[in-house]
Scaffold this active site. Structure first.
Site, mmCIF file in Angstrom:
data_model
loop_
_atom_site.group_PDB
_atom_site.id
_atom_site.type_symbol
_atom_site.label_atom_id
_atom_site.label_comp_id
_atom_site.label_asym_id
_atom_site.label_seq_id
_atom_site.Cartn_x
_atom_site.Cartn_y
_atom_site.Cartn_z
ATOM 1 N N ASN A 211 0.829 -1.215 0.000
ATOM 2 C CA ASN A 211 0.000 0.000 0.000
ATOM 3 C C ASN A 211 0.859 1.259 0.000
ATOM 4 O O ASN A 211 0.519 2.254 -0.637
ATOM 5 C CB ASN A 211 -0.939 0.001 1.215
ATOM 6 C CG ASN A 211 -2.251 -0.679 0.883
ATOM 7 O OD1 ASN A 211 -2.434 -1.173 -0.226
ATOM 8 N ND2 ASN A 211 -3.157 -0.719 1.833
ATOM 9 N N GLY A 256 -3.915 14.023 -9.202
ATOM 10 C CA GLY A 256 -5.251 14.395 -8.737
ATOM 11 C C GLY A 256 -5.192 15.128 -7.420
ATOM 12 O O GLY A 256 -4.142 15.686 -7.057
ATOM 13 N N CYS A 263 -7.641 2.919 3.438
ATOM 14 C CA CYS A 263 -6.404 2.119 3.516
ATOM 15 C C CYS A 263 -5.116 2.913 3.372
ATOM 16 O O CYS A 263 -4.298 2.918 4.289
ATOM 17 C CB CYS A 263 -6.464 1.005 2.483
ATOM 18 S SG CYS A 263 -7.760 -0.171 2.865
HETATM 19 P P1 NAD Z 1 -15.249 -1.813 7.370
HETATM 20 O O1 NAD Z 1 -15.218 -0.754 8.396
HETATM 21 O O2 NAD Z 1 -15.965 -1.588 6.100
HETATM 22 O O3 NAD Z 1 -15.816 -3.164 8.002
HETATM 23 C C1 NAD Z 1 -15.461 -3.660 9.246
HETATM 24 C C2 NAD Z 1 -16.656 -4.450 9.781
HETATM 25 O O4 NAD Z 1 -16.243 -5.101 10.986
HETATM 26 C C3 NAD Z 1 -17.854 -3.580 10.137
HETATM 27 O O5 NAD Z 1 -19.009 -4.088 9.504
HETATM 28 C C4 NAD Z 1 -17.950 -3.702 11.666
HETATM 29 O O6 NAD Z 1 -19.279 -3.633 12.147
HETATM 30 C C5 NAD Z 1 -17.353 -5.077 11.880
HETATM 31 N N1 NAD Z 1 -16.887 -5.316 13.244
HETATM 32 C C6 NAD Z 1 -16.207 -4.486 14.057
HETATM 33 N N2 NAD Z 1 -15.997 -5.087 15.254
HETATM 34 C C7 NAD Z 1 -16.527 -6.332 15.171
HETATM 35 C C8 NAD Z 1 -16.628 -7.414 16.068
HETATM 36 N N3 NAD Z 1 -16.113 -7.325 17.292
HETATM 37 N N4 NAD Z 1 -17.252 -8.528 15.645
HETATM 38 C C9 NAD Z 1 -17.778 -8.596 14.401
HETATM 39 N N5 NAD Z 1 -17.736 -7.600 13.514
HETATM 40 C C10 NAD Z 1 -17.111 -6.472 13.900
HETATM 41 O O7 NAD Z 1 -13.702 -2.145 7.090
HETATM 42 P P2 NAD Z 1 -13.068 -2.679 5.721
HETATM 43 O O8 NAD Z 1 -12.860 -1.543 4.807
HETATM 44 O O9 NAD Z 1 -13.812 -3.882 5.274
HETATM 45 O O10 NAD Z 1 -11.627 -3.113 6.251
HETATM 46 C C11 NAD Z 1 -11.443 -4.236 7.098
HETATM 47 C C12 NAD Z 1 -9.961 -4.522 7.183
HETATM 48 O O11 NAD Z 1 -9.444 -4.883 5.893
HETATM 49 C C13 NAD Z 1 -9.105 -3.339 7.650
HETATM 50 O O12 NAD Z 1 -8.027 -3.827 8.383
HETATM 51 C C14 NAD Z 1 -8.609 -2.757 6.348
HETATM 52 O O13 NAD Z 1 -7.405 -2.053 6.498
HETATM 53 C C15 NAD Z 1 -8.404 -3.997 5.512
HETATM 54 N N6 NAD Z 1 -8.487 -3.809 4.058
HETATM 55 C C16 NAD Z 1 -9.418 -2.959 3.535
HETATM 56 C C17 NAD Z 1 -9.516 -2.816 2.166
HETATM 57 C C18 NAD Z 1 -10.510 -1.866 1.555
HETATM 58 O O14 NAD Z 1 -10.382 -1.575 0.369
HETATM 59 N N7 NAD Z 1 -11.492 -1.376 2.297
HETATM 60 C C19 NAD Z 1 -8.672 -3.547 1.315
HETATM 61 C C20 NAD Z 1 -7.764 -4.429 1.872
HETATM 62 C C21 NAD Z 1 -7.681 -4.549 3.264
#
Ligand code: NAD
Length: 451
Positions: A211, A256, A263
């Site tokens: 990243n 941009g 992320c």
């Molecule tokens: P998000 O905020 O969209 O989703 C996280 C989810 O986890 C939420 O629905 C929340 O309610 C749930 N949650 C929180 N605590 C919980 C618990 N105790 N039990 C069950 N559910 C719980 O986050 P995201 O964007 O999906 O990212 C998740 C992870 O993946 C992060 O570490 C992020 O850095 C990584 N990541 C994100 C992306 C992206 O493009 N968004 C890409 C690769 C990696």
């Protein structure tokens, strides 16, 4: 195989739906009851192309379920993926409270061998930390493994990315866990997707390094664009020619208003923090953060320069999400720009094809419209913040008739500026504005021309 996905956000929901398409029985668990209820009713809480259909297929085949009951899901599953958020803490480190809470809960309800696969982006050492935490919280010693399986999907093309990844990273110290994880990703063998098997620490660092280098490319090209604005060079041609060099490649060389999303900003800061933990001053990563902060401000400064002042001016933002094809506004440059413009007295109009619901909570003081043209009515400046496809074909003669002052700021360089100028607009873009105040005598002294 029965698996469980804890956290049904952008990553968990997409990964869960795709893994059900791979043939797994997937139980998606989240703490947000509303979200789970909506999913059970067939509603998809996020905007992501192809996801609704994939979820519907998984549910219809009875391979995809949604629940808030972690203990039951753990009981039924061999592999438990953790895809909860790891947001930025005030000091720049990753907040691991959600993932630690889940690991502790899993420990408490484990009755037989399980694999805990970390999909969330977590600092180096987290897998080791979770192993310790789980052992400490088990009611009796039960064998388990922790696999680091970072996710590389991009919002806006998440389903496609998950189904066709460049590589799958599996970090662990157990042959048994590795074999089971390989089995889950077996459908990707047909596509000859490389599987990189390594240690937990290496897997964890690969994600942050990946990243950060992408963020670095964006910040680098943004700095070159700023220089282009000053010296009269054309960033589009510079970027195109740079990309022709196979060692550099054409991707992520689009200038941009700075990168955003959940992320890149947090992961670069987390990498700095990880390095600090080892007394290492990661200067390049610090520069990425600073350049990106400044790049968002460049949009504000150039707009002010054009309008004189924002007091009493109406500005339309086209696009609020941090990139097209997503409703995510986390760290979006548009949110920064809107905040600054409001502070300086502008009235903001906005339209985004998907992100307005998300934006209303964060930016309650701006005026939302149902389409680009109604948002542009009576404004002094239209700023294209996100390159949604529907902004690539604006009817400028129609716009000219409805705006108060014909100013367009195309931060994503989606238009040919000369055409827009011929239609009677003042046109600003990124790295293509010949507004040189050249101090360099080689460049010709006092300016090369202003457009
Ligand atoms: P998000 O905020 O969209 O989703 C996280 C989810 O986890 C939420 O629905 C929340 O309610 C749930 N949650 C929180 N605590 C919980 C618990 N105790 N039990 C069950 N559910 C719980 O986050 P995201 O964007 O999906 O990212 C998740 C992870 O993946 C992060 O570490 C992020 O850095 C990584 N990541 C994100 C992306 C992206 O493009 N968004 C890409 C690769 C990696």
């Amino acid at each position: 195989m029965n698996i469980c996905m804890v956290g049904t956000g952008y990553v968990g929901l997409v990964a869960g739906a795709c893994l059900s398409d791979f043939g797994m029985n997937v139980n998606c668990v989240d703490v947000e009851k509303d979200k789970i209820e909506r999913l059970k009713k067939g509603e998809v809480p996020i905007f992501e192309m192809g996801l609704k259909e994939l979820i519907a297929r998984g549910v219809e085949r009875d391979r995809l379920r949604f629940s808030t009951d972690l203990a039951e899901a753990v009981d039924r599953s061999l592999v438990i993926f953790l895809a909860v958020g790891t947001p930025e803490s005030p000091d720049g480190s990753a907040d691991l409270s959600a993932i630690e809470r889940v690991a502790t809960q899993i420990a408490g309800c484990m009755k037989e061998y399980k694999i805990i696969a970390i999909k969330s982006t977590v600092p180096v050492g987290t897998a080791t930390r979770l192993k310790k935490l789980i052992k400490e919280n088990q009611s009796q010693p039960i064998d388990f493994d922790v696999v680091s399986n970072p996710e590389f999907l991009r919002q806006g093309s998440a389903v496609e990315d998950f189904l066709r990844p460049n590589r799958v990273i599996l970090g662990c110290d157990s042959e048994r866990a590795l074999a089971i994880m390989r089995d889950i990703y077996r459908p990707l063998y047909l596509l000859e997707t490389p599987i990189v098997s390594t240690t937990n620490e290496t897997a964890e660092l690969i994600k942050y390094a990946a990243n950060s280098i992408l963020a670095l490319k964006i910040s680098f090209i943004n700095e070159v664009a700023n220089l282009c604005d000053l010296c009269g060079a054309d960033i589009n041609q510079v970027a195109k020619a740079l990309g022709m060099d196979k060692r550099i490649g054409p991707k992520f060389l689009h200038p941009g208003p700075g990168f955003g999303g959940s992320c890149f900003p947090k992961d670069v800061k987390s990498l700095i923090h990880i390095a600090e933990g080892f007394d290492y001053d990661f200067r390049l990563a610090k520069a990425i953060v600073e350049v990106n902060r400044r790049q968002k401000q460049v949009v504000v400064d150039k707009s002010r320069e054009l309008l004189g002042s924002f007091k009493g001016k109406r500005v339309c933002l086209l696009g609020l999400s941090f990139k097209p094809n997503t409703d995510d506004i986390r760290e979006a440059p548009a949110v920064y720009v809107a905040g600054k413009l409001l502070e300086e007295g502008a009235v903001i109009h906005a339209y985004d094809p998907a992100a307005m619901d998300a934006a209303r909570g964060e930016l309650p003081d701006i005026n939302y419209f149902d389409d680009a043209y109604s948002a542009c009515e009576g404004v002094d400046l239209v700023i294209i913040m996100t390159e949604w496809n529907e902004f690539r074909d604006l009817k400028f003669t129609r716009l000219k008739a409805i705006v108060r002052t014909p100013n367009i700021y195309d931060t994503r360089n989606i238009y040919d500026g000369n055409l827009i100028k011929d239609l009677g607009f003042n046109y600003l873009s990124t790295g293509r504005n010949i507004r040189a105040k050249a101090k360099n005598p080689v460049a010709g002294g006092e300016g090369i021309g202003v457009s």
